[in-house]
Design a protein around this motif. Structure first.
Motif, PDB file in Angstrom:
ATOM      1  N   MET A  85       0.860  -1.121  -0.063  1.00 30.45           N
ATOM      2  CA  MET A  85       0.083   0.040   0.130  1.00 30.45           C
ATOM      3  C   MET A  85       0.852   1.111   0.088  1.00 30.45           C
ATOM      4  O   MET A  85       2.128   1.244   0.430  1.00 30.45           O
ATOM      5  N   GLU A  86       0.499   2.107  -0.533  1.00 36.47           N
ATOM      6  CA  GLU A  86       1.096   3.498  -0.566  1.00 36.47           C
ATOM      7  C   GLU A  86       0.011   4.555  -0.299  1.00 36.47           C
ATOM      8  O   GLU A  86      -1.150   4.474  -0.541  1.00 36.47           O
ATOM      9  N   ILE A  87       0.415   5.529   0.629  1.00 36.51           N
ATOM     10  CA  ILE A  87      -0.246   6.623   0.793  1.00 36.51           C
ATOM     11  C   ILE A  87       0.521   7.864   0.784  1.00 36.51           C
ATOM     12  O   ILE A  87       1.607   8.094   0.832  1.00 36.51           O
ATOM     13  N   PHE A  88      -0.387   8.942  -0.155  1.00 34.35           N
ATOM     14  CA  PHE A  88       0.072  10.107  -0.400  1.00 34.35           C
ATOM     15  C   PHE A  88      -0.442  11.265   0.317  1.00 34.35           C
ATOM     16  O   PHE A  88      -1.992  11.283   0.400  1.00 34.35           O
ATOM     17  N   LEU A  89       0.148  12.294   0.877  1.00 35.50           N
ATOM     18  CA  LEU A  89      -0.574  13.285   1.717  1.00 35.50           C
ATOM     19  C   LEU A  89       0.053  14.708   1.148  1.00 35.50           C
ATOM     20  O   LEU A  89       1.188  15.061   0.903  1.00 35.50           O
ATOM     21  N   ARG A  90      -0.616  15.585   1.187  1.00 39.67           N
ATOM     22  CA  ARG A  90      -0.482  17.047   0.994  1.00 39.67           C
ATOM     23  C   ARG A  90      -1.161  18.023   2.075  1.00 39.67           C
ATOM     24  O   ARG A  90      -2.229  17.700   2.501  1.00 39.67           O
ATOM     25  N   PHE A  91       0.019  18.729   2.671  1.00 35.05           N
ATOM     26  CA  PHE A  91      -0.412  19.654   3.568  1.00 35.05           C
ATOM     27  C   PHE A  91      -0.663  21.029   3.268  1.00 35.05           C
ATOM     28  O   PHE A  91      -0.032  21.625   2.465  1.00 35.05           O
ATOM     29  N   LYS A  92      -1.814  21.808   4.019  1.00 34.07           N
ATOM     30  CA  LYS A  92      -1.679  23.210   3.450  1.00 34.07           C
ATOM     31  C   LYS A  92      -2.325  23.631   5.176  1.00 34.07           C
ATOM     32  O   LYS A  92      -2.948  23.269   5.871  1.00 34.07           O
ATOM     33  N   ASP A  93      -1.196  24.701   5.493  1.00 31.38           N
ATOM     34  CA  ASP A  93      -1.464  25.316   6.843  1.00 31.38           C
ATOM     35  C   ASP A  93      -1.479  24.531   7.845  1.00 31.38           C
ATOM     36  O   ASP A  93      -2.144  24.566   8.897  1.00 31.38           O
ATOM     37  N   GLY A  94      -0.797  23.515   7.963  1.00 31.77           N
ATOM     38  CA  GLY A  94      -0.448  22.462   8.922  1.00 31.77           C
ATOM     39  C   GLY A  94      -1.251  21.255   9.040  1.00 31.77           C
ATOM     40  O   GLY A  94      -1.316  20.459   9.814  1.00 31.77           O
ATOM     41  N   ARG A  95      -2.366  21.015   7.948  1.00 30.77           N
ATOM     42  CA  ARG A  95      -3.548  20.177   7.890  1.00 30.77           C
ATOM     43  C   ARG A  95      -3.378  19.564   6.605  1.00 30.77           C
ATOM     44  O   ARG A  95      -3.009  20.129   5.696  1.00 30.77           O
ATOM     45  N   VAL A  96      -3.907  18.242   6.670  1.00 26.23           N
ATOM     46  CA  VAL A  96      -3.911  17.363   5.236  1.00 26.23           C
ATOM     47  C   VAL A  96      -4.751  18.179   4.375  1.00 26.23           C
ATOM     48  O   VAL A  96      -6.225  18.213   4.819  1.00 26.23           O
ATOM     49  N   SER A  97      -4.685  18.704   3.253  1.00 36.38           N
ATOM     50  CA  SER A  97      -5.765  19.249   2.348  1.00 36.38           C
ATOM     51  C   SER A  97      -5.898  18.033   1.278  1.00 36.38           C
ATOM     52  O   SER A  97      -7.039  18.205   0.778  1.00 36.38           O
TER      53      SER A  97
END
Ligand code: FES
Length: 140
Positions: free
Chosen positions: A58-70
């Protein structure tokens, strides 16, 4: 395709759907049919990848904006339950700060989906552990 083959395949699909709905419940069934957030992400802020003891990855990708996951997404080459759990892991991470993501465990995923058969519970661990690897990639 012949009408006979069409009819056989439709019957087989209906049988698989009925059994899956019975064994996994409506929430998990709906997510198995249409797993949200299932796609790779280009240039993520964080990425986790794990191959579980079952051999599925499994792969998981995260993008953050202002310290939270966007944005959050996942991919898996694994079983149906891994699609359900990966989808939930991504969904649960959305809008969260790192400290909140740290608290997302396999149990969180299982509670959210209303449980999975015992033989599939390790699929929730794969999703939760992959999420934690992605989080640590971000924190590092
Ligand atoms: Fe490998 Fe489900 S059997 S993740």
């Amino acid at each position: 395709m012949s009408d006979e083959l069409d009819s056989f395949l439709k019957e087989l699909q209906d049988q698989i759907y009925d059994e899956t709905l019975r064994d996994y419940g409506r929430k998990a069934f709906d997510r198995w049919i249409d797993p949200s957030h299932m796609h790779p992400m280009e240039n993520p802020d964080a990425h986790g990848r794990i191959t579980g003891s079952c051999g599925d990855t499994m792969e998981i990708f995260l993008r953050f904006k202002d310290g939270r996951v966007s944005e959050a997404s996942f991919t898996t080459d694994g079983c149906g339950p891994s699609m359900i759990c990966g989808s939930l892991a991504a969904e649960l991470a959305l809008g969260k700060e790192p400290e909140e993501i740290e608290r997302i465990t396999a149990e969180t995923i299982l509670e959210t989906i209303g449980g999975l058969p015992e033989e599939d519970q390790h699929c929730a661990s794969l999703a939760a552990n992959t999420l934690q690897v992605a989080l640590h990639d971000y924190l590092d």
